[in-house]
Design an enzyme around this catalytic site. Structure first.
Site, PDB file in Angstrom:
ATOM      1  N   CYS A 298      19.100  31.250 -23.003  1.00 57.31           N
ATOM      2  CA  CYS A 298      18.430  32.310 -22.246  1.00 57.31           C
ATOM      3  C   CYS A 298      17.235  31.799 -21.458  1.00 57.31           C
ATOM      4  CB  CYS A 298      18.052  33.420 -23.199  1.00 57.31           C
ATOM      5  SG  CYS A 298      19.525  34.087 -23.953  1.00 57.31           S
TER       6      CYS A 298
ATOM      7  N   ARG B 132      18.748   2.923 -21.724  1.00 60.04           N
ATOM      8  CA  ARG B 132      19.715   3.584 -20.856  1.00 60.04           C
ATOM      9  C   ARG B 132      20.843   2.642 -20.377  1.00 60.04           C
ATOM     10  NH1 ARG B 132      17.989   7.951 -17.729  1.00 60.04           N
ATOM     11  NH2 ARG B 132      15.861   7.184 -17.972  1.00 60.04           N
TER      12      ARG B 132
HETATM   13  N1  LLP Z   1      10.631   0.401 -24.051  1.00 62.67           N
HETATM   14  C1  LLP Z   1       9.712   1.365 -24.130  1.00 62.67           C
HETATM   15  C2  LLP Z   1       8.377   1.044 -24.613  1.00 62.67           C
HETATM   16  C3  LLP Z   1      10.037   2.667 -23.695  1.00 62.67           C
HETATM   17  O1  LLP Z   1       9.102   3.621 -23.749  1.00 62.67           O
HETATM   18  C4  LLP Z   1      11.339   2.948 -23.222  1.00 62.67           C
HETATM   19  C5  LLP Z   1      11.699   4.293 -22.765  1.00 62.67           C
HETATM   20  C6  LLP Z   1      12.275   1.905 -23.191  1.00 62.67           C
HETATM   21  C7  LLP Z   1      11.886   0.633 -23.620  1.00 62.67           C
HETATM   22  C8  LLP Z   1      13.692   2.099 -22.719  1.00 62.67           C
HETATM   23  O2  LLP Z   1      13.746   2.442 -21.378  1.00 62.67           O
HETATM   24  P1  LLP Z   1      15.157   2.499 -20.635  1.00 62.67           P
HETATM   25  O3  LLP Z   1      15.746   1.110 -20.647  1.00 62.67           O
HETATM   26  O4  LLP Z   1      16.027   3.447 -21.372  1.00 62.67           O
HETATM   27  O5  LLP Z   1      14.832   2.971 -19.286  1.00 62.67           O
HETATM   28  N2  LLP Z   1      14.119  10.785 -21.564  1.00 62.67           N
HETATM   29  C9  LLP Z   1      14.048  10.112 -20.290  1.00 62.67           C
HETATM   30  C10 LLP Z   1      13.752   8.630 -20.428  1.00 62.67           C
HETATM   31  C11 LLP Z   1      12.488   8.338 -21.187  1.00 62.67           C
HETATM   32  C12 LLP Z   1      12.266   6.860 -21.435  1.00 62.67           C
HETATM   33  C13 LLP Z   1      11.186   6.652 -22.421  1.00 62.67           C
HETATM   34  N3  LLP Z   1      10.904   5.286 -22.730  1.00 62.67           N
HETATM   35  C14 LLP Z   1      15.334  10.357 -19.528  1.00 62.67           C
HETATM   36  O6  LLP Z   1      16.224  11.037 -20.037  1.00 62.67           O
HETATM   37  O7  LLP Z   1      15.459   9.914 -18.385  1.00 62.67           O
END
Ligand code: LLP
Length: 425
Positions: free
Chosen positions: A347, A281
């Site tokens: 929907c 992110r």
């Molecule tokens: N490493 C692992 C093992 C992960 O499972 C994830 C994210 C990341 C790194 C990266 O995390 P970040 O830096 O993006 O926070 N769909 C959800 C977020 C799910 C994150 C899943 N794992 C949303 O839209 O908020």
């Protein structure tokens, strides 16, 4: 000309990374995702400079935005990949990310996936269960290779984030307890084809304070020191992703990369190996907007609905997590403020981007920008309600390139067929 991250990201203006959004939307039908290459480069370099001088590797969490052009941007800046499926492996390699810069995470790796990852020589496996460790040993033995592995620790820390994106509590499916990992290391000598020499922890996503990171990383480092004292060699510690971003001005106060790096430097001051980072992110969320047009304004009994042409299938986050995304009307004239429920055409009542949101009065045909959609936007999209996947464009200093064209109806139906041949199972 290189734009500052603020200039690239501002959506109150009508340009994004130097591209006029009205002119863009005149050329491409809405809805579509637009990403600022400059904003992504800025985040990469912010993270690289925060960790400068420390032995580290940034492995971008591909799931955040898996478009091959975004992955190529990562590759061009020396960023590796954190993958969780063969699809992500395929995309990463296609984008030019070398296999030796790829880490493989996830609780459900199959024998087929492990074999494919070993065949191309991925750097390491973040192992999440004893069963997976045994499978890794078996598959590596079968292929006559040695797999490098890290034990994913579940540090039992509350990341203070939405329950659906929290991963570091003992009740979550991810990783194993330190007690279990201790037994793995004690028995690691019996693994002829796995070199278990790393630790991994990822406690959740959209984390907005340093404390959960501090708690988790201190536990991991204490365990690493214990392992080292017992004679185990730990060459890498993967500290996961999770850094939060600002979706809502004045409301979300993200941790600065420099403060995060200062914490990591302090906690791992005695560690000699490589630190692995898995940001998703942080690198891409604020570099993306979803452009959509108003289909109509529908007055309801006690609220007004702004029906737009993007929907939950293009951006799931508001429906799934009640996530807040900035919505900015891009008309140029000044208008009075009012309140709308901003909804898509799907929907389901859950197809709502915002409730009772204060914004300038809109009319059919107006262009809106939904902010913060560069991460977990297009990558989580579906064709629900048989809506073809939206286009994605990359903006860079006043120019744009289509990096995914909108799906055609035929592409949306590709692979489907009438049951002409009936088989016996
Ligand atoms: N490493 C692992 C093992 C992960 O499972 C994830 C994210 C990341 C790194 C990266 O995390 P970040 O830096 O993006 O926070 N769909 C959800 C977020 C799910 C994150 C899943 N794992 C949303 O839209 O908020």
């Amino acid at each position: 000309m290189t734009l500052s991250i603020e200039q690239a990201m501002t959506h109150t203006m009508h340009t994004f990374d130097g591209v006029d959004l009205h002119a863009l939307a005149a050329q491409l039908p809405t809805p579509f995702h637009a990403y600022s290459a400059n904003a992504i480069r800025q985040r990469i370099s912010a993270m690289q400079s925060a960790f400068h001088g420390l032995d580290h590797r940034i492995c971008y969490a591909v799931k955040a935005n898996s478009n091959v052009a975004i992955l190529q941007l990562m590759a061009n800046h020396g960023v590796g990949a954190d993958i969780v499926s063969l699809g992500e492996l395929h995309r990463s390699l296609a984008a030019g990310i070398p296999a030796e810069h790829i880490v493989f995470s996830g609780v459900g790796k199959t024998a087929e996936e492990i074999a494919a990852a070993l065949a191309v020589g991925v750097w390491r496996f973040n192992v999440e269960s004893l069963d997976e460790l045994r499978l890794l040993q078996q598959v590596a033995q079968l292929h006559g290779v040695c797999a490098r592995a890290a034990a994913r620790i579940n540090p039992d820390v509350d990341a203070g984030t939405h329950e659906k994106i929290s991963t570091g509590k003992s009740e979550n499916k991810f990783g194993v307890s330190i007690d279990e990992a201790r037994r793995w290391f004690a028995n690691a000598g019996k693994l002829s084809n796995v070199r278990l020499d790393g630790l991994h922890a990822h406690i959740g996503s959209q984390i907005l304070s340093l404390e959960p990171f501090a708690e988790a990383l201190r536990r991991v480092e204490a365990f690493r020191q214990e392992l080292e004292a017992d004679g185990h060699v730990i060459t890498s510690v993967d500290i996961g992703g999770g850094l939060g971003v600002c979706y809502r001005q004045g409301h979300d106060h993200p941790v600065a990369a420099a403060d995060y790096a200062a914490l990591v430097r302090e906690v791992f001051a005695r560690f000699q190996g490589t630190l692995v980072l898995e940001p998703g992110r942080y690198l891409v969320a604020e570099a993306g907007v979803l452009l959509t047009r108003v289909i109509r304004v529908k007055p309801g009994v006690d609220r007004s609905f702004l029906v737009v042409d993007a929907a939950m299938n293009d951006l799931m986050r508001p429906s799934l997590y009640e996530a807040w995304h900035e919505i900015v009307p891009l008309h140029r004239d000044s208008r009075e403020m009012t309140r709308y429920d901003v909804v898509g055409p799907v929907c389901e009542t859950g197809d709502t981007f915002a409730r009772d949101r204060e914004m300038a009065r809109c009319q059919a045909g107006d262009l809106l920008s939904i902010g913060g959609t560069g991460a977990y936007g297009a990558s989580m999209a579906s064709t629900y309600n048989s809506r073809p996947l939206a286009a994605e464009v990359l903006l860079d200093d006043g120019r744009y390139a289509v990096i995914r064209r909108r799906q055609t109806m035929a592409e949306m139906m590709a692979g489907e067929q009438l049951p002409k041949v009936w088989n016996e199972a």
